[in-house]
Design an enzyme around this catalytic site. Structure first.
Site, short mmCIF file in Angstrom:
data_model
loop_
_atom_site.label_atom_id
_atom_site.label_comp_id
_atom_site.label_asym_id
_atom_site.label_seq_id
_atom_site.Cartn_x
_atom_site.Cartn_y
_atom_site.Cartn_z
N TYR A 98 0.81 -1.31 0.16
CA TYR A 98 0.17 -0.04 0.04
C TYR A 98 0.80 1.28 -0.02
O TYR A 98 0.59 2.12 -0.56
CB TYR A 98 -0.98 -0.03 1.16
CG TYR A 98 -1.75 -1.25 1.27
CD1 TYR A 98 -3.05 -1.21 0.64
CD2 TYR A 98 -1.55 -2.19 2.15
CE1 TYR A 98 -3.83 -2.39 0.60
CE2 TYR A 98 -2.41 -3.36 2.16
CZ TYR A 98 -3.45 -3.46 1.26
OH TYR A 98 -4.42 -4.42 1.34
N ASN A 121 -12.20 -1.82 -4.78
CA ASN A 121 -12.15 -2.26 -6.35
C ASN A 121 -13.28 -3.04 -6.89
O ASN A 121 -13.62 -4.20 -6.30
CB ASN A 121 -10.74 -2.92 -6.26
CG ASN A 121 -10.55 -3.55 -7.84
OD1 ASN A 121 -11.26 -3.32 -8.39
ND2 ASN A 121 -9.50 -4.43 -7.65
N CYS A 129 -6.03 -6.28 -7.38
CA CYS A 129 -5.66 -5.93 -6.09
C CYS A 129 -5.19 -6.96 -5.29
O CYS A 129 -4.81 -6.70 -4.08
CB CYS A 129 -7.33 -5.14 -5.33
SG CYS A 129 -8.73 -6.53 -5.64
N HIS A 130 -5.54 -8.27 -5.60
CA HIS A 130 -4.69 -9.27 -4.67
C HIS A 130 -3.47 -9.21 -4.64
O HIS A 130 -2.70 -9.82 -3.92
CB HIS A 130 -5.03 -10.74 -5.25
CG HIS A 130 -4.98 -11.03 -6.64
ND1 HIS A 130 -5.50 -10.37 -7.85
CD2 HIS A 130 -3.78 -11.66 -7.36
CE1 HIS A 130 -4.97 -10.92 -8.91
NE2 HIS A 130 -3.90 -11.71 -8.60
N GLU A 156 -0.28 -17.46 -9.70
CA GLU A 156 0.68 -16.39 -10.43
C GLU A 156 2.32 -16.32 -10.12
O GLU A 156 2.93 -15.69 -10.55
CB GLU A 156 0.28 -14.90 -9.99
CG GLU A 156 -1.01 -14.67 -10.50
CD GLU A 156 -1.62 -13.23 -10.38
OE1 GLU A 156 -0.70 -12.50 -9.63
OE2 GLU A 156 -2.70 -12.82 -10.86
#
Length: 160
Positions: A98, A121, A129-130, A156
């Site tokens: 953040y 979001n 946002c993850h 990912e």
């Protein structure tokens, strides 16, 4: 106000509700988590506008697509929109904090505001946002639930 169309798309993290028009995607909601929601009363179920959304999400979950690229309709504040646009730039396999996002936006003390924008979001996964984590590296809150966030980051290659 334009009535939206919606459909559900099966995924490894549960059914995803997607809503939008022929021109842009407005919302994506997980079926679980504290931010999950269903279709509004004035939305019409229709699969037709979402063929490309389904194709790209299926390819993402199959590991064949690194970035979902769809026309989006964002209706947040100027600050929220700047955070959401930044989310689009975080590459698959990477994370940001953040604080890093706040610094990039020239608002170095706005990490809580970045967190609030992240939490609102309207298009998780698509605006990833993850990929935003706590300064300590911890997986902080996620509207789809922390198990979903963990799954996405493992998928990912961020987590082992």
């Amino acid at each position: 106000m334009t009535s939206l169309s919606y459909t559900h798309i099966a995924s490894p993290v549960g059914d995803l509700l997607v809503a939008g028009t022929l021109h842009a995607l407005h919302y994506l909601s997980f079926s679980t988590g504290h931010k999950a929601f269903g279709p509004a009363a004035n939305w019409q179920q229709d699969d037709a506008p979402f063929h490309e959304v389904r194709r790209q999400l299926d390819a993402y979950f199959a590991g064949e697509l690194r970035r979902v690229d769809l026309p989006l309709h964002l209706s947040g504040t100027a600050f929220q929109n700047s955070v959401w646009q930044y989310l689009r730039s975080i590459p698959l396999g990477e994370t940001r904090t953040y604080g890093q996002i706040a610094a990039f936006l020239d608002r170095p003390k706005a990490n809580r505001a970045v967190g609030a924008a992240n939490g609102n979001n309207p298009l998780p996964i698509i605006l990833p946002c993850h990929r935003v984590i706590g300064a300590s590296g911890s997986l902080t809150g996620f509207g789809g639930g922390l198990p979903t966030k963990e799954y996405l980051l493992r998928h990912e290659g961020v987590l082992e």
